[in-house]
Design a protein around this motif. Structure first.
Motif, PDB file in Angstrom:
ATOM      1  N   VAL A 208       0.845  -1.205   0.000  1.00 39.72           N
ATOM      2  CA  VAL A 208       0.000   0.000   0.000  1.00 39.72           C
ATOM      3  C   VAL A 208       0.877   1.250   0.000  1.00 39.72           C
ATOM      4  O   VAL A 208       0.589   2.239  -0.687  1.00 39.72           O
ATOM      5  CB  VAL A 208      -0.948  -0.019   1.212  1.00 39.72           C
ATOM      6  N   ASP A 209       1.954   1.206   0.763  1.00 38.44           N
ATOM      7  CA  ASP A 209       2.872   2.346   0.797  1.00 38.44           C
ATOM      8  C   ASP A 209       3.575   2.520  -0.548  1.00 38.44           C
ATOM      9  O   ASP A 209       3.744   3.644  -1.037  1.00 38.44           O
ATOM     10  CB  ASP A 209       3.895   2.142   1.909  1.00 38.44           C
ATOM     11  N   VAL A 210       3.963   1.413  -1.179  1.00 41.90           N
ATOM     12  CA  VAL A 210       4.606   1.482  -2.496  1.00 41.90           C
ATOM     13  C   VAL A 210       3.640   2.060  -3.519  1.00 41.90           C
ATOM     14  O   VAL A 210       4.043   2.762  -4.465  1.00 41.90           O
ATOM     15  CB  VAL A 210       5.095   0.087  -2.927  1.00 41.90           C
ATOM     16  N   GLY A 211       2.340   1.819  -3.338  1.00 37.58           N
ATOM     17  CA  GLY A 211       1.345   2.330  -4.272  1.00 37.58           C
ATOM     18  C   GLY A 211       1.286   3.843  -4.329  1.00 37.58           C
ATOM     19  O   GLY A 211       0.689   4.405  -5.252  1.00 37.58           O
ATOM     20  N   GLY A 212       1.891   4.526  -3.369  1.00 36.48           N
ATOM     21  CA  GLY A 212       1.933   5.973  -3.410  1.00 36.48           C
ATOM     22  C   GLY A 212       3.027   6.528  -4.290  1.00 36.48           C
ATOM     23  O   GLY A 212       3.110   7.757  -4.470  1.00 36.48           O
TER      24      GLY A 212
END
Length: 599
Positions: A208-212
Motif C-alpha cells: 500500500v505504501d509502495v502504491g503511493g
C-alpha cells in the motif's frame, strides 16, 4: 502448547486462505487458456468463433499473469515499516541479554535475536528478517552504518524492543516481570503458519505504501482489498498470540508483575510530562536535552512527591535500577534522547551547530532564559508592526512609583502628524483584527519621537497596549495574537526543510508523533506576555530562570518557584485588566518601565 495457540493458528490459516484465493483468481485465466488451447489442438473446438476466443483468452491470461506477477513481486520485496530504534549489541548490554535469555529459557521459548530501545513507554516484538532489512544497514547509537545483525538472518526470531524509560525508572526485578509476557511471544511467533501469515499481512501493508509512488499507483487498490479481506482474521490471530504469551508468562514473576504494572502507568505519565513540558521548549530553541531517560527519574520522583497515589514509590530508588544492565548508560541515553527529538519534533538525525545537546545543569540558562527573551523579542516585533509606541519618557514629570500605570501616547502617521492611528477594536479601526493597514505599517517604519524616548523594549509598553480602557471586545489582543501567530508560522516554514531533513525507515516524514496540537493565538499571546514579565523580573528584580521537572520553565524568586503569575497574565490577555499583574509586579519590585534585554 497453550490453549490459545490453536486458535491463533486457525486464524493464521484463514489469512493464508485469502492469499491462496487471490492466487487462484490470478491463475484462472491462464488455466482457461490452457484448456482452450488443448481443446483446439485435439480438434474438439473446431470452427468459428473458437480461434478468436482462444486468442483473446490467451492475451488476457498473459496480461493477468504479468500484472499478478508484478503485484506478487512487490508484496514479497517491499520493505515493511520498521520502528526507528536504537539497536543494542550484546557487547553494549551483556547483562540485559543474559536476563532476556534467562527469561526465554524459563518459559521454554526461543530468545529474541536482538534488543533495541525506543523512546516510548512500551515494549514489543518486531520481525526484522525481511530481505529488505538485510539490504539495509544497522545504525548503533546514531553512528556509521554497519553490517546487518543476527535479527536480519532469514527465519530469525523477532527483535525485542524495550521502552528506554523503563530501564531508568524500573528496578531489575520489575523489568524482568514486565518483559516476561513480551519475550513469551517468541514461542507463537516461531510457528510456521503464524509467521507466514504475518509476513503476508506486512507485505500487503508495505505494498500500500509502495502504491503511493509514481507509476505504481495501481498496486495500492488490490493490496487494500486483500487487507480488508483478512483484517478480522489477522486481528484475532494477534489476540490469540498475545493470550498464549500471557498464559505462558504466568509462571514467571506473576505477583511482581502486578506491582510492576503500576510503575508502567507512572512512567508513562512522567515521560509524557517530561517531553511536552521540558523537552519540547528546548527542541523549539534548537537544543535537545541529552539525558531524557535520566531526567524521567527526576520527573517521576517529583510526581511521586506531589501525587498522594504515588506515595512510597520513591523508596524503590534504593534498589538496583535496570539501567545498570547497560555498559554505557550515558551514551545510550544520549542516543535515545536524540531519537526522541527526531520522532516527536522532527529534529535532524545528527547533532550540529544549530542542533546541539544541552545538559540539565545548563538548561535554565541556555534554554529557559533564551526562550523567554526570544519570545519577548517576537512580542515587541509584533508591537512594532502594529505601530505601538514604546511608552512615555522617564523624566522629571514621570510618576514617582515605578509600577504606576503609564499610558502610551497615540501613534501618528507620516501623512498626518496630528492624526492618531486607530487602535484595533476602536470605531476607526478597519480590516481584520490580525492585520495592519498601510498607515499602520508606515508608522512602524517611521517611529515617532515619543517611541524613541525609551532606550529599549519595556513591559509598560505591553501593559499599555493590552489594557482595555473602554471594556471593548479585546480586539487589541486579537491583533497582537494574529501577528505573533503569523510570525511563528513563517519561522516554522523557514526551519521546516532543515528540521525535517531525513526520514525514518519507511515513508513517513518526521516527526512521526507530534506532541502537541497547534496552539491558539490567545495561548501564544499569553506565553509571550509571560516571557516578557519573566524577563523584566530577571533584569530588574533579581529573579532567575529555573526548571521544574513536571512543568518545564519556571520563574524563581529567592530560590522559590512563583506559580501565581499565570492567572494574572490571563486576566490581562483575556479581560484587558492589568491591575492584578501590576500588583504582582509591585510586590516583587519589578519596574515595568525599565527596558529589558532581548536576544
Amino acid at each position: 502448547m497453550e490453549a490459545n495457540v490453536p486458535s491463533a493458528r486457525s486464524r493464521a490459516l484463514a489469512v493464508l486462505r485469502v492469499r491462496s484465493r487471490a492466487s487462484a483468481v490470478g491463475l484462472l485465466p491462464a488455466a482457461l487458456a490452457v484448456v482452450l488451447v488443448a481443446a483446439r489442438s485435439t480438434g474438439r473446438l473446431a470452427g468459428d468463433p473458437w480461434p478468436t476466443v482462444t486468442l483473446v483468452v490467451c492475451v488476457v491470461a498473459v496480461v493477468v499473469l504479468l500484472v499478478g506477477g508484478a503485484f506478487a513481486a512487490v508484496v514479497l520485496r517491499a520493505s515493511p515499516a520498521v520502528t526507528p530504534t536504537v539497536p543494542l549489541s550484546e557487547a553494549a548490554a551483556p547483562d540485559l541479554y543474559r536476563l532476556v535469555r534467562d527469561l526465554a529459557d524459563r518459559m521454554d521459548v526461543p530468545p529474541p535475536s536482538a534488543i533495541a530501545l525506543t523512546p516510548d513507554c512500551d515494549s514489543w516484538l518486531e520481525d526484522r528478517s525481511h530481505a529488505a532489512h538485510r539490504r539495509g544497514a544497522a545504525r548503533v547509537f546514531g553512528g556509521a552504518p554497519g553490517p546487518a545483525g543476527p535479527e536480519s538472518v532469514p527465519g530469525a526470531a523477532p527483535v525485542l524492543v524495550i521502552g528506554s524509560p523503563f530501564l531508568w525508572w524500573m528496578r531489575v526485578a520489575e523489568l524482568r516481570a514486565v518483559l516476561a509476557p513480551v519475550v513469551a511471544g517468541t514461542g507463537p511467533s516461531a510457528h510456521p503458519d503464524i509467521a507466514d501469515a504475518r509476513g503476508f499481512v506486512r507485505g500487503l501493508d508495505a505494498a500500500v505504501d509502495v502504491g503511493g509512488r509514481r507509476g505504481l499507483g495501481w498496486i495500492a487498490a488490490p493490496a487494500r482489498l486483500l487487507l480488508r479481506l483478512c483484517r478480522t482474521d489477522a486481528a484475532e490471530m494477534e489476540r490469540g498470540v498475545a493470550a498464549a504469551a500471557s498464559e505462558r508468562a504466568q509462571a514467571v514473576d506473576y505477583g511482581l508483575r502486578i506491582v510492576a504494572q503500576e510503575q508502567v502507568g507512572l512512567a508513562y505519565a512522567g515521560w509524557d510530562r517530561l517531553l511536552t513540558r521540558v523537552a519540547l521548549p528546548a527542541w523549539r530553541m534548537g537544543r535537545w536535552p541529552a539525558h531524557l531517560d535520566a531526567g524521567v527519574v527526576s520527573a517521576l520522583t517529583e510526581l511521586s512527591r506531589r501525587d498522594r497515589l504515588a506515595e512510597g514509590f520513591t523508596s524503590r530508588l534504593g534498589e538496583r535500577p535496570a539501567c545498570d544492565l547497560l555498559e554505557q548508560p550515558g551514551l545510550i541515553d544520549e542516543a535515545t534522547s536524540l531519537l526522541a527529538a527526531r520522532l516527536f519534533h522532527g529534529g535532524p538525525a545528527e547533532a550540529g551547530p544549530d542542533w546541539s545537546p544541552v545538559d540539565w545543569a545548563a538548561y535554565p540558562e541556555e534554554v529557559v532564559d533564551r526562550k523567554w527573551r526570544t519570545e519577548a523579542a517576537r512580542l515587541h516585533a509584533a508591537l512594532d508592526a502594529l505601530a505601538v509606541p514604546a511608552g512615555l519618557p522617564a523624566g522629571p514629570s514621570a510618576p514617582a512609583s515605578p509600577t504606576a500605570p503609564v499610558s502610551p501616547a497615540p501613534p501618528t502617521t507620516p501623512a498626518s502628524p496630528t492624526a492618531p492611528v486607530a487602535r484595533p477594536g476602536s470605531p476607526g479601526a478597519s480590516g481584520a483584527a490580525g492585520a495592519a493597514g498601510p498607515a499602520t505599517l508606515a508608522a512602524a517604519d517611521s517611529p515617532s519621537p515619543t517611541a524613541d524616548a525609551f532606550a529599549g523594549p519595556t513591559l509598560e509598553r505591553v501593559l499599555g497596549y493590552l489594557t482595555d480602557l473602554g471594556g471593548g471586545d479585546g480586539a487589541a489582543g486579537e491583533a497582537l495574537a494574529g501577528r505573533i501567530t503569523g510570525e511563528l508560522a513563517r519561522e516554522e516554514r523557514a526551519a521546516g526543510p532543515a528540521a525535517g531533513a531525513g526520514k525514518a525507515r519507511g515513508a513517513d516524514t518526521l516527526p512521526l508523533f507530534p506532541l502537541q496540537p497547534p496552539r491558539s493565538g490567545r495561548d501564544l499571546l499569553a506565553d509571550h506576555v509571560t516571557a516578557m514579565v519573566c524577563c523584566a523580573a530577571v533584569d530588574s528584580a533579581g529573579a532567575t530562570p529555573g526548571l521544574d521537572w513536571l512543568d518545564g520553565p519556571v520563574l524563581l524568586v529567592g530560590g522559590d518557584r512563583r506559580s501565581d503569575l499565570a492567572p494574572r497574565v490571563l486576566c490581562l490577555v483575556e479581560e484587558g485588566n492589568p491591575e492584578p499583574l501590576r500588583d504582582w509586579l509591585s510586590a516583587l519590585g519589578v519596574r515595568p518601565e525599565k527596558p529589558v534585554r532581548l536576544v
